[in-house]
Scaffold this active site. Structure first.
Site, PDB file in Angstrom:
ATOM      1  N   LYS A  83      14.471  -7.626   4.222  1.00 22.96           N
ATOM      2  CA  LYS A  83      14.903  -6.677   5.262  1.00 22.96           C
ATOM      3  C   LYS A  83      16.240  -7.033   5.927  1.00 22.96           C
ATOM      4  O   LYS A  83      16.999  -6.161   6.321  1.00 22.96           O
ATOM      5  CB  LYS A  83      13.835  -6.584   6.356  1.00 22.96           C
ATOM      6  CG  LYS A  83      12.608  -5.795   5.974  1.00 22.96           C
ATOM      7  CD  LYS A  83      11.679  -5.733   7.179  1.00 22.96           C
ATOM      8  CE  LYS A  83      10.434  -4.944   6.885  1.00 22.96           C
ATOM      9  NZ  LYS A  83       9.618  -4.743   8.094  1.00 22.96           N
TER      10      LYS A  83
ATOM     11  N   LEU B 216       0.830  -1.212   0.000  1.00 25.67           N
ATOM     12  CA  LEU B 216       0.000   0.000   0.000  1.00 25.67           C
ATOM     13  C   LEU B 216       0.863   1.260   0.000  1.00 25.67           C
ATOM     14  O   LEU B 216       0.351   2.368  -0.152  1.00 25.67           O
ATOM     15  CB  LEU B 216      -0.916   0.003   1.236  1.00 25.67           C
ATOM     16  CG  LEU B 216      -1.955  -1.123   1.302  1.00 25.67           C
ATOM     17  CD1 LEU B 216      -2.680  -1.122   2.639  1.00 25.67           C
ATOM     18  CD2 LEU B 216      -2.962  -0.991   0.159  1.00 25.67           C
TER      19      LEU B 216
ATOM     20  N   GLY C 102      -2.994  -1.870  12.354  1.00 25.86           N
ATOM     21  CA  GLY C 102      -1.698  -1.669  11.721  1.00 25.86           C
ATOM     22  C   GLY C 102      -1.636  -0.606  10.637  1.00 25.86           C
ATOM     23  O   GLY C 102      -0.533  -0.219  10.225  1.00 25.86           O
TER      24      GLY C 102
ATOM     25  N   ASN D 248      14.578  -1.227   6.763  1.00 23.45           N
ATOM     26  CA  ASN D 248      13.401  -1.119   5.888  1.00 23.45           C
ATOM     27  C   ASN D 248      13.440   0.140   5.026  1.00 23.45           C
ATOM     28  O   ASN D 248      12.521   0.391   4.257  1.00 23.45           O
ATOM     29  CB  ASN D 248      12.089  -1.185   6.685  1.00 23.45           C
ATOM     30  CG  ASN D 248      11.807   0.090   7.440  1.00 23.45           C
ATOM     31  OD1 ASN D 248      12.698   0.904   7.655  1.00 23.45           O
ATOM     32  ND2 ASN D 248      10.568   0.278   7.849  1.00 23.45           N
TER      33      ASN D 248
END
Ligand code: ATR
Length: 292
Positions: free
Chosen positions: A71, A21, A250, A92
């Site tokens: 990551k 997203l 979240g 990240n």
């Protein structure tokens, strides 16, 4: 948005990346701030990660977010690591400073800002019950310890991993008040009455047939529930809402960790509300699309 010869490129490396997203709210933020920047998804399979990181320099990409499964692996290929990344062993966010690739982790700061600014919850002197001992839990637990919590109870399906997190926190922050409890004993009523904050850092609740993480009877009005799952309202969040317990999902952390990345790249404050609204609008469009 008009792409010109001068457009600055940012994006996300993931595999898969289609579900991300971040392009939605990062591009909304660039547009709102009138920046000639763009944020695009890069689906990078693990065997190409090293080449992809090199390409950041070659293509003068300004910033990259790194998500599952890269990551950890990515830090091998970066030039400079922030202290947080050294502690956590994961990054990240990458910032390309004139060809020097710097690695950051924005999850901890993103979580804390979300908890304080969206949740109105101050973690100082609070007792925290944390589910999970995976990648996200290290950043979140570290941020909470640094924010001055009074104690931490860690509960994870694989108890050995909970012990690793406990030792990590002890070693890095000299924080001693940590208890590990077995996953099967999580509903033990004695534990719950003094808990101020419950954080779920596991993926439990993402799927329909997932187990129930906390028995509803153990939730009370004095608590705050934070579930980092963002693809849906988990049973934990639904229970909290049903019982009138303060809670946050979240999506808030997703936006805040992205906002920290945005500022690392642009040196400009991120328009949090614009980013949130863009996500809500996008989700509505998707729902409509599914109905048609
Ligand atoms: P992330 O980087 O998002 O934290 P991760 O490192 O894969 O992802 O961690 C996932 C977390 O969810 C772990 O704590 C995992 O528990 P285990 O350490 O026992 O694997 C937890 N998790 C995933 N599925 C679960 C399930 N069905 N029941 C309980 N815990 C689960």
């Amino acid at each position: 948005m008009i792409i010109t010869g001068a457009t600055i490129i940012t994006g996300v490396f993931g595999y898969p990346v289609r579900h991300s997203l971040s392009p939605v709210f990062q591009n909304a933020a660039f547009q709102y701030r009138h920046l000639n920047w763009v944020y695009v998804p890069f689906e990078i399979s693990p065997e190409y990660l090293k080449d992809a990181v090199r390409a950041i320099k070659i293509f003068s990409v300004k910033g990259i977010n790194v998500t599952i499964p890269h990551k950890k692996e990515v830090i091998k290929y970066l030039d400079v690591l922030d202290e947080e990344v050294k502690l956590l062993g994961v990054a990240n966010t990458i910032v390309n400073e004139d060809g020097c690739l710097k690695g950051y982790s924005t999850d901890g700061e993103g979580f804390l800002r979300s908890l304080k600014e969206d949740g109105g919850f101050t973690p100082e002197n609070k007792l925290v019950f944390l589910f999970g001992s995976g990648g996200s839990s290290f950043a979140i637990a570290g941020a909470l310890v640094r924010a001055g919590i009074s104690g931490l109870i860690i509960c994870n399906r694989t108890i050995e991993k909970a012990a690793v997190l406990k030792n990590h926190l002890k070693d890095c922050f000299s924080f001693q008040n940590i208890e590990v409890i077995p996953f099967e004993k999580r509903d033990n009523a004695g534990i719950w009455k003094n808990i101020d904050l419950v954080v779920n850092t596991t993926s439990v609740g993402m799927k329909d047939d997932d187990i129930v993480l906390v028995d509803e009877k153990n939730l009370n009005d004095n608590m705050f529930i934070y579930d980092i799952v963002y693809n849906r309202e988990t049973p934990l969040i639904l229970s909290a809402k049903k019982k009138g317990v303060r809670c946050l999902d979240g999506l808030s952390m997703l936006v805040f960790q992205g906002a920290v990345s945005f500022t690392l790249w642009t040196k400009i404050e991120a328009p949090i509300e614009v980013m949130k609204k863009s996500l809500i609008a996008y989700k509505k469009t998707m729902q409509k699309g599914n109905q048609n």
